[in-house]
Design a protein around this motif. Structure first.
Motif, short mmCIF file in Angstrom:
data_model
loop_
_atom_site.label_atom_id
_atom_site.label_comp_id
_atom_site.label_asym_id
_atom_site.label_seq_id
_atom_site.Cartn_x
_atom_site.Cartn_y
_atom_site.Cartn_z
N ASP A 190 55.48 19.04 24.45
CA ASP A 190 55.32 20.09 23.43
C ASP A 190 55.50 21.50 24.01
N LEU A 191 55.64 21.59 25.32
CA LEU A 191 55.78 22.92 25.95
C LEU A 191 57.16 23.51 25.62
N LYS A 192 57.15 24.83 25.35
CA LYS A 192 58.43 25.52 25.05
C LYS A 192 58.42 26.90 25.67
N VAL A 193 59.59 27.49 25.78
CA VAL A 193 59.75 28.82 26.37
C VAL A 193 58.99 29.83 25.52
N GLY A 194 58.25 30.68 26.21
CA GLY A 194 57.44 31.69 25.51
C GLY A 194 55.97 31.34 25.46
N ASP A 195 55.61 30.02 25.71
CA ASP A 195 54.20 29.63 25.71
C ASP A 195 53.48 30.25 26.90
N GLU A 196 52.23 30.65 26.67
CA GLU A 196 51.41 31.20 27.74
C GLU A 196 50.51 30.10 28.31
N VAL A 197 50.40 30.13 29.62
CA VAL A 197 49.63 29.10 30.31
C VAL A 197 48.74 29.76 31.34
N ASP A 198 47.45 29.35 31.39
CA ASP A 198 46.54 29.83 32.43
C ASP A 198 46.83 29.08 33.72
N VAL A 199 46.98 29.87 34.80
CA VAL A 199 47.27 29.27 36.10
C VAL A 199 46.36 29.89 37.15
N LEU A 200 46.15 29.14 38.22
CA LEU A 200 45.37 29.64 39.35
C LEU A 200 46.33 30.15 40.40
N LEU A 201 46.13 31.41 40.81
CA LEU A 201 46.97 32.00 41.85
C LEU A 201 46.42 31.55 43.20
N GLU A 202 47.13 30.60 43.79
CA GLU A 202 46.66 30.06 45.06
C GLU A 202 47.07 30.95 46.24
N GLU A 203 48.30 31.50 46.16
CA GLU A 203 48.79 32.40 47.21
C GLU A 203 49.87 33.29 46.62
N LEU A 204 49.97 34.51 47.17
CA LEU A 204 50.94 35.47 46.63
C LEU A 204 52.36 35.07 46.97
N GLU A 205 52.53 34.46 48.11
CA GLU A 205 53.89 34.08 48.51
C GLU A 205 53.80 32.84 49.37
N ASN A 206 54.47 31.82 48.93
CA ASN A 206 54.47 30.58 49.69
C ASN A 206 55.69 30.50 50.59
N ASP A 207 55.96 29.33 51.10
CA ASP A 207 57.10 29.17 52.02
C ASP A 207 58.42 29.43 51.33
N ASN A 208 58.42 29.37 50.01
CA ASN A 208 59.64 29.60 49.24
C ASN A 208 59.74 31.04 48.75
N SER A 209 58.86 31.89 49.32
CA SER A 209 58.83 33.31 48.94
C SER A 209 58.53 33.46 47.45
N MET A 210 57.73 32.53 46.92
CA MET A 210 57.33 32.57 45.52
C MET A 210 55.81 32.51 45.45
N PRO A 211 55.22 33.01 44.39
CA PRO A 211 53.77 32.90 44.26
C PRO A 211 53.38 31.44 44.03
N GLY A 212 52.33 30.98 44.73
CA GLY A 212 51.85 29.61 44.55
C GLY A 212 50.84 29.56 43.42
N ILE A 213 51.17 28.82 42.40
CA ILE A 213 50.30 28.75 41.22
C ILE A 213 50.03 27.29 40.86
N SER A 214 48.95 27.03 40.08
CA SER A 214 48.60 25.67 39.63
C SER A 214 47.89 25.75 38.29
N ALA A 215 48.43 25.04 37.33
CA ALA A 215 47.80 25.00 36.01
C ALA A 215 46.60 24.04 36.01
N LYS A 216 46.73 22.94 36.75
CA LYS A 216 45.64 21.96 36.81
C LYS A 216 44.39 22.55 37.44
N LYS A 217 44.58 23.25 38.52
CA LYS A 217 43.42 23.83 39.20
C LYS A 217 42.79 24.93 38.36
N ALA A 218 43.63 25.60 37.58
CA ALA A 218 43.08 26.61 36.69
C ALA A 218 42.20 25.95 35.63
#
Length: 658
Positions: free
Chosen positions: A103-131
């Protein structure tokens, strides 16, 4: 300057554009098109903030690791989605992070936990489950403390118990806390929602231990209290069979367990409660007893029906025939169920008229359907006596009709005792010939003097006692009593011949015809004085003697050898008889029978003097006497007793005194 997510240390990340690097100079030779293509894979190039926006503070810069922030789905792919969290780069979440991926679609807002600002892929590490976990944990810890009641779904089995989903938090439910009763299969509880009580919360380890059993026990305790106030002895209540044991059944009365003992389940015999009920069965029972202190209730099932013993005497009168099934066999008898809840005993003594039954199992088997007669009822003791043989005619009564007293019969000697012999008449029915009824002329000390086992004899029925199952027979009654016509056989003065049968100190016994014995007194052996009889006569010697004394009433014959001579006158014969009578007076030898007994005793005494008894002979003699004393003679009918007992004037009816 933005670092392309696809670039890590000059190398292309999996899924990013290929980057070729010169090993010597490490010069990037990517074309502009390749660079733009790689960037567009992870970065929304159309949504890149401008330098002015960054300088003006329109872009968030207060990102703290461990905090929950919102992200907007900017792109949905097969494996996951890109989320814009307002940071310089988007975050990436795999589809497993989303609960409702379809049911997920573009534009939906999701709460996520910011685990780290930048991971090994130079991207912010986030997790919806942990949030979601943090939000649920915070909600539970804020709204529910230890002891609180929460709802959850049992998700999966683990070692020692089950994992329960409580608002997104996996709580542990120990196996012992699943139910109040031991659980055989935990899988029966999976994917079902229940209420649980929080037993323990560990904030450091982020785990929760819950219990369903405590809630059930509290609920049961409340119901038990209500039921204990409501129930009364004699009340009929409905329940469900909860557990079955060897001694009874536990019935759930709606929060209170009552015991239905096996003895209160049926008026009849059952070996195990499982024969009547099964777990989960609805049951209607009667309250028999209440223990308010221990909260225990005794139940009854058979009490709902009429006690069959109340009117047993009307249902089964004594003498009536009943049919039933053998339900139990003991060595002494068999129990037959004649009615539901009523059993009667067929004793081994009531199984056959003619055979001696020692074990009930020799005649009956479990499950046999038989017919019996009611012999006795003891209502207060709940005992019924039955008879198997009474269903047939008493052969002893039939025998009494078939063979009246005085009837002559023939049969084989089957058994012998010291006091008589048993002769088969018919159909395993024996009659007894007492030693006193074996001979008219001789005193019999043991039946083997006359008969042996297997001998066929002729006898007369003297008496039949059907009640005591006894038949008295007589051998001598089958013959003519020679003393009845003794005058035709012998007269005083007759010369007779016979064999010496026994020698005593006072004379010798001679066996005459018709099995009649006469006594030759020592004074009548020879005209000369005889000191010892055995010096003149021997057992088996053929002798000729004259009859000098005869008494029909007392059955006595006196003989004389010295009176055989022809010149012996009648007066001399009469005088000889008187001489013997005088010699025999004094009570020492008053009869032929006693004379025989004394002769035997004297002979044994003489042997004892001349022959030393063997070792152990004394003890064997005592044993023989003891064994003989233990043999009890059967009762003899009064009519026969009168015939057998001698008159007071004569000690032995078979004696002969000269």
């Amino acid at each position: 300057m933005y670092v392309l997510p696809g670039m890590v240390g000059g190398r292309r990340r999996a899924g990013g554009p290929e980057v070729r690097t010169n090993k010597s100079t490490r010069t990037n030779k990517m074309t502009t098109e390749e660079t733009l293509e790689g960037a567009s894979t992870y970065v929304d190039l159309n949504n890149i903030p401008s330098m002015e926006e960054l300088l003006s503070g329109q872009v968030r810069t207060d990102f703290v690791e461990g905090s929950i922030i919102k992200g907007k789905v900017v792109e949905k792919r097969d494996s996951g989605a890109l989320l814009d969290i307002g940071y310089k780069a988007e975050g990436y979440l795999s589809k497993e992070e989303f609960q409702g991926w379809d049911d997920l679609k573009v534009g939906d807002e999701v709460d996520v936990l910011l685990e780290e600002l930048e991971n090994d892929n130079s991207m912010p590490g986030i997790s919806a489950k942990k949030a979601e976990f943090q939000k649920s944990w915070a909600k539970i810890t804020e709204e529910s403390a230890e002891g609180a009641i929460v709802k959850g779904v049992m998700k999966s089995r683990v070692r020692g118990g089950i994992l329960v989903d409580v608002d997104g938090i996996e709580a542990f439910l120990p196996g012992s806390q699943v139910d109040v009763m031991p659980v055989k299969n935990l899988d029966d509880y999976l994917d079902k929602e229940y209420e649980f009580k929080i037993l323990k919360i560990n904030d450091d380890r982020k785990n929760i231990v819950v219990s369903r059993r405590e809630l059930l026990e509290e609920s049961i305790a409340e119901k038990r209290t209500e039921i204990m106030k409501d129930i009364e002895i004699g009340q009929i209540r409905k329940g469900v069979v909860k557990n079955i044991t060897d001694f009874g059944v536990f019935v759930d009365l709606g929060g209170l367990d009552g015991l239905l003992h096996i003895t209160d389940m049926s008026w009849g015999r059952i070996s195990h409660p499982g024969e009547m009920v099964e777990v989960g069965q609805d049951l209607e029972v009667m309250i028999l007893d209440i223990d308010e202190v221990k909260s225990r209730v005794s139940l009854g099932l058979k009490q709902k029906t009429e006690n069959p013993w109340d009117n047993i005497e009307q249902k089964f009168p004594i003498g009536s025939k009943v049919k039933g099934r053998i339900v139990n066999i003991m060595p002494y008898g068999a129990f037959m169920e004649i009615f539901d809840g009523i059993e009667g005993l067929i004793h081994v003594s009531e199984m056959s008229w003619t055979k001696r039954v020692t074990k009930a199992g020799d005649v009956l088997n479990l499950g046999d359907e038989v017919e019996a007669v009611v012999l006795d009822i003891k209502k207060d003791q709940k005992k019924v006596s039955l008879g198997l043989r009474q269903t047939e005619q008493n052969p002893w009564e039939a025998l009494a009709q078939k063979y009246p007293v005085g009837t002559r019969i023939k049969g084989k000697v089957r058994n012998m005792t010291s006091y008589g012999a048993f002769v088969e008449i018919e159909n395993d029915i024996d009659g007894m010939i007492h030693i006193s009824d074996m001979s008219w002329t001789r005193k019999i000390n043991n039946p083997n003097e006359v008969v042996k086992p297997g001998d066929e004899v002729e006898a007369v029925i003297l008496d039949i006692d059907a009640a005591q199952q006894r038949i008295s027979l007589g051998m001598k009654q089958a013959e003519v009593d020679p003393w009845e016509e003794i005058e035709k056989l012998y007269k005083i003065g007759d010369i007779v011949k016979g064999k010496i049968a026994k020698i005593t100190a006072f004379g010798a016994f001679v066996e005459l015809s018709h099995k009649i014995d006469g006594l030759i007194h020592i004074s009548q052996i020879s005209a000369e004085r005889v000191e010892r009889v055995k010096d003149v006569l021997k057992i088996g010697d053929e002798v000729e003697a004259r009859v000098i004394k005869m008494d029909k009433d007392e059955r006595r014959i006196g003989l004389s050898i010295k009176a055989v001579s022809e010149d012996f006158t009648e007066d001399a014969i009469r005088a000889a008889g008187e001489e013997v009578s005088v010699a025999m007076k004094g009570g020492a030898m008053v009869g032929m029978g006693e004379a025989f007994d004394n002769a035997i005793g004297a002979e044994e005494e003489q042997e004892g003097k001349t022959k030393k008894p063997a070792k152990g002979a004394k003890s064997k003699s005592k044993e023989a006497k003891s064994e003989a004393a233990s043999v009890q003679e059967p009762e003899v009918p009064a009519e026969q007793t009168a015939a057998k007992e001698p008159s007071p004037a004569v000690e032995d009816p078979e004696s002969v005194v000269v």
